[in-house]
Design a protein around this motif. Structure first.
Motif, PDB file in Angstrom:
ATOM      1  N   TYR A   1       0.523  -2.540   0.095  1.00  0.00           N
ATOM      2  CA  TYR A   1       0.635  -3.268   1.360  1.00  0.00           C
ATOM      3  C   TYR A   1       1.807  -2.739   2.173  1.00  0.00           C
ATOM      4  O   TYR A   1       1.673  -2.453   3.373  1.00  0.00           O
ATOM      5  CB  TYR A   1       0.813  -4.751   1.057  1.00  0.00           C
ATOM      6  N   LEU A   2       2.970  -2.604   1.549  1.00  0.00           N
ATOM      7  CA  LEU A   2       4.133  -2.091   2.274  1.00  0.00           C
ATOM      8  C   LEU A   2       3.904  -0.654   2.718  1.00  0.00           C
ATOM      9  O   LEU A   2       4.316  -0.263   3.821  1.00  0.00           O
ATOM     10  CB  LEU A   2       5.389  -2.194   1.407  1.00  0.00           C
ATOM     11  N   VAL A   3       3.252   0.147   1.878  1.00  0.00           N
ATOM     12  CA  VAL A   3       2.973   1.529   2.257  1.00  0.00           C
ATOM     13  C   VAL A   3       1.994   1.572   3.424  1.00  0.00           C
ATOM     14  O   VAL A   3       2.151   2.362   4.362  1.00  0.00           O
ATOM     15  CB  VAL A   3       2.440   2.315   1.045  1.00  0.00           C
ATOM     16  N   ARG A   4       0.961   0.728   3.380  1.00  0.00           N
ATOM     17  CA  ARG A   4      -0.029   0.725   4.471  1.00  0.00           C
ATOM     18  C   ARG A   4       0.648   0.496   5.818  1.00  0.00           C
ATOM     19  O   ARG A   4       0.412   1.226   6.792  1.00  0.00           O
ATOM     20  CB  ARG A   4      -1.057  -0.378   4.211  1.00  0.00           C
TER      21      ARG A   4
ATOM     22  N   GLY B   1      -4.701  -2.697  -1.441  1.00  0.00           N
ATOM     23  CA  GLY B   1      -5.203  -1.498  -0.801  1.00  0.00           C
ATOM     24  C   GLY B   1      -6.384  -1.708   0.104  1.00  0.00           C
ATOM     25  O   GLY B   1      -6.802  -0.781   0.796  1.00  0.00           O
ATOM     26  N   GLY B   2      -6.998  -2.898   0.089  1.00  0.00           N
ATOM     27  CA  GLY B   2      -8.082  -3.165   1.024  1.00  0.00           C
ATOM     28  C   GLY B   2      -9.455  -3.103   0.398  1.00  0.00           C
ATOM     29  O   GLY B   2      -9.665  -3.568  -0.722  1.00  0.00           O
TER      30      GLY B   2
ATOM     31  N   LEU C   1      -8.779  -5.963  -8.838  1.00  0.00           N
ATOM     32  CA  LEU C   1      -8.019  -5.964 -10.090  1.00  0.00           C
ATOM     33  C   LEU C   1      -6.531  -6.139  -9.806  1.00  0.00           C
ATOM     34  O   LEU C   1      -5.830  -6.876 -10.518  1.00  0.00           O
ATOM     35  CB  LEU C   1      -8.267  -4.663 -10.850  1.00  0.00           C
ATOM     36  N   TYR C   2      -6.053  -5.461  -8.785  1.00  0.00           N
ATOM     37  CA  TYR C   2      -4.654  -5.632  -8.385  1.00  0.00           C
ATOM     38  C   TYR C   2      -4.388  -7.085  -8.023  1.00  0.00           C
ATOM     39  O   TYR C   2      -3.360  -7.663  -8.424  1.00  0.00           O
ATOM     40  CB  TYR C   2      -4.344  -4.717  -7.208  1.00  0.00           C
ATOM     41  N   ALA C   3      -5.290  -7.683  -7.267  1.00  0.00           N
ATOM     42  CA  ALA C   3      -5.119  -9.080  -6.874  1.00  0.00           C
ATOM     43  C   ALA C   3      -5.040  -9.984  -8.093  1.00  0.00           C
ATOM     44  O   ALA C   3      -4.218 -10.914  -8.145  1.00  0.00           O
ATOM     45  CB  ALA C   3      -6.271  -9.506  -5.967  1.00  0.00           C
TER      46      ALA C   3
ATOM     47  N   GLY D   1       1.545  -0.881 -12.395  1.00  0.00           N
ATOM     48  CA  GLY D   1       1.936   0.327 -11.697  1.00  0.00           C
ATOM     49  C   GLY D   1       0.756   1.238 -11.408  1.00  0.00           C
ATOM     50  O   GLY D   1       0.670   1.846 -10.339  1.00  0.00           O
ATOM     51  N   GLY D   2      -0.185   1.325 -12.377  1.00  0.00           N
ATOM     52  CA  GLY D   2      -1.366   2.151 -12.161  1.00  0.00           C
ATOM     53  C   GLY D   2      -2.220   1.640 -11.020  1.00  0.00           C
ATOM     54  O   GLY D   2      -2.695   2.415 -10.175  1.00  0.00           O
ATOM     55  N   LEU D   3      -2.415   0.323 -10.950  1.00  0.00           N
ATOM     56  CA  LEU D   3      -3.188  -0.259  -9.854  1.00  0.00           C
ATOM     57  C   LEU D   3      -2.473  -0.081  -8.518  1.00  0.00           C
ATOM     58  O   LEU D   3      -3.112   0.161  -7.487  1.00  0.00           O
ATOM     59  CB  LEU D   3      -3.444  -1.743 -10.127  1.00  0.00           C
ATOM     60  N   SER D   4      -1.160  -0.186  -8.539  1.00  0.00           N
ATOM     61  CA  SER D   4      -0.390   0.036  -7.310  1.00  0.00           C
ATOM     62  C   SER D   4      -0.541   1.467  -6.825  1.00  0.00           C
ATOM     63  O   SER D   4      -0.757   1.723  -5.634  1.00  0.00           O
ATOM     64  CB  SER D   4       1.089  -0.279  -7.544  1.00  0.00           C
ATOM     65  N   LEU D   5      -0.442   2.429  -7.750  1.00  0.00           N
ATOM     66  CA  LEU D   5      -0.572   3.833  -7.377  1.00  0.00           C
ATOM     67  C   LEU D   5      -1.967   4.129  -6.839  1.00  0.00           C
ATOM     68  O   LEU D   5      -2.127   4.904  -5.885  1.00  0.00           O
ATOM     69  CB  LEU D   5      -0.260   4.731  -8.571  1.00  0.00           C
TER      70      LEU D   5
END
Length: 541
Positions: free
Chosen positions: A155-158, A285-286, A293-295, A387-391
């Protein structure tokens, strides 16, 4: 620095809470609880450094052209200040970000990378604030995890890679969060003044900040009511938050005009469950399955932060009364979403995940606290999965194109001659797609046939309902006077129904040069053409 807000809401005392003794025992990104095996300190340092480096690079590498909202931001911000403020009355946002972008573009230019770099700078500036906030919540381990979570947040990266105000909003939220805690501890004039300024800047950045400040005010009122002894510190903080409204007063006329004439005519109000689901998916990520899964991971870690006390391996003790730590942060999140839902139904306004920029920093702090509460070695597994889901989310954000404008513009440049006409239907395609178009063309936006660089949202739905595609087609053909007519169009936009397809049919633009690709583009479009009634004049450059 710890405040007593958590205990105030639950009626507890000022003690540090059942899990505070373990806060400093858990050291580092790869730290462990007492009695468990400790990873080498260099491993945690290396992992944290890698997370920060990846996050920093990802904030400045977006290759996609600007999409609608970004192009609108640039086209409004490039105007002289007086015209800028007038244009915003027809757009629907407060002015702070646009004024900052105006000055930024004077310094660095208007290329895609240049205008996006302002949001990237805001996002980078938020990282040390996340570190400080995490340290106050959960010691050194909380600081490191907060930094890692924020650095790799999709989200912050987007929004670091988007020419919009959302990175600024998140920076101000973190700054206000830290100032509020300081002011509750010791309400000095400088702290209260800083809190008032940040509150006012938030109101001038995004209108969902009204809901955030209202939620914070409700929590502070609850604090004053539950703990009379703390009212001497709490009341000045409430007044400081409210005083931020003074900075908003010069914009009140523009706000009232927008309230009566703009809004969100392109969407419907959201139910609260759908609002939460949308926010969590955007955090991951949308529109991709892994975002769900991240959610789920966010929800689990937030619940751990709220209900779990730190425990030695292999146990995790839960307290259904909740434990001190992130009670008030999550109370504010819940109140903001509740107020936003009610306001949406009251004003017929919709919701987008980007509006949650007012609360996402608080959610991410809760995630970081949740990770610190998981005992090792399970924490390493949780961190690896999260971390994997974030990446993946960060990679997806920088992979998916935000608009198809470069492909469409290239096709027009190859086929068009000087004086040919390009029509954008709906007008929402105009700002981004016209930015990429070659010079020497006549460009208009449906239905008004005005310049395509901006969208006039004033009474938007009523205006579009009254549009006649057949009449507009006749005007376009008269303007073209034998030149080719290119139509950049997409179906499915609210308030337009089948008008764009009807326009294509009325123009006789039956040849398709570019197919709409919604699978790989956030803002796709089809390019159709009605050939010129003349010999080719050669492509435009």
């Amino acid at each position: 620095m710890r405040t007593a807000v958590d205990d105030d809401l639950e009626g507890g005392g000022e003690g540090p809470g059942p899990d505070a003794a373990a806060v400093e025992e858990v050291e580092g990104l790869g730290g462990t609880a007492e009695g468990a095996r400790r990873l080498p300190s260099w491993a945690g340092d290396a992992a944290l450094l890698a997370a920060v480096v990846v996050g920093l690079v990802a904030r400045f590498v977006q290759r996609s052209p600007l999409w609608l909202d970004e192009a609108l931001s640039v086209n409004i911000a490039r105007l002289p200040v007086g015209d800028l403020l007038d244009a915003l009355r027809h757009d629907g946002h407060p002015p702070l970000y646009y004024l900052l972008l105006h000055g930024w573009m004077d310094l660095v230019g208007e290329s895609d990378a240049a205008v996006r770099a302002l949001s990237g700078a805001f996002s980078v500036a938020a990282l040390p604030l996340a570190w400080i906030a995490g340290r106050r919540l959960a010691g050194r381990s909380g600081a490191r995890w907060s930094l890692a979570v924020a650095a790799l947040s999709p989200y912050l990266v987007r929004y670091a890679t988007e020419t919009r105000m959302y990175s600024l909003v998140m920076l101000l939220v973190l700054a206000g969060y830290l100032l509020l805690a300081d002011a509750l501890h010791r309400p000095t004039r400088s702290r209260l003044g800083g809190l008032a300024v940040v509150s006012g800047l938030l109101l001038l950045s995004h209108y969902w900040s009204f809901y955030l400040l209202a939620a914070v005010g409700l929590v502070l009122v609850a604090r004053a009511w539950r703990r009379p002894a703390e009212r001497a510190a709490t009341v000045p903080v409430v007044l400081a938050v409210a005083a931020g409204g003074v900075l908003f007063l010069p914009w009140i006329g523009g706000f009232l005009y927008q309230s009566g004439h703009t809004g969100t005519p392109w969407g419907e109000p959201f139910r609260p469950t759908v609002m939460v689901q949308t926010m969590l998916a955007d955090m991951g990520g949308g529109a991709v399955g892994e975002a769900n899964l991240y959610a789920s991971a966010v929800v689990v870690l937030v619940l751990v932060a709220l209900f779990a006390a730190r425990s030695p391996w292999p146990s995790l003790r839960l307290d259904l009364r909740t434990v001190p730590g992130v009670r008030w942060e999550l109370a504010v999140v819940a109140l903001v979403l509740a107020i936003g839902t009610l306001a949406g139904y009251a004003t017929d306004a919709t919701f987008q995940g980007r509006y949650a920029a007012t609360v996402v920093p608080l959610v991410l702090l809760a995630v970081a606290v949740g990770i610190t509460k998981v005992p090792s070695p399970a924490r390493a597994v949780v961190a690896l999965a999260y971390g994997g889901l974030s990446l993946f989310g960060v990679g997806w954000i920088n992979h998916v194109e935000r608009t198809q404008s470069d492909e469409v513009a290239a096709a027009v440049a190859e086929q068009a001659g000087p004086g040919d006409v390009v029509v954008y239907c709906p007008d929402q395609l105009g700002p981004a797609y016209s930015r990429e178009m070659p010079e020497g063309l006549v460009e208009v936006a449906y239905p008004t046939l005005d310049r395509p660089d901006r969208v006039d949202w004033v009474d938007y739905a009523d205006r579009n309902a009254a549009a006649d595609p057949g009449r507009v087609a006749q005007e376009v053909l008269a303007t073209a006077a034998g030149h080719a007519v290119f139509v950049v169009w997409a179906p499915g936009y609210d308030t337009f129904e089948s008008q764009c397809q009807d326009l294509v049919n009325a123009l006789g633009a039956g040849r398709t040069l570019v197919e709409q690709d919604g699978a790989h583009h956030y803002e796709p479009a089809t390019l159709s053409v009605r050939p010129a009634a003349r010999g080719p004049a050669g492509p435009v450059g």
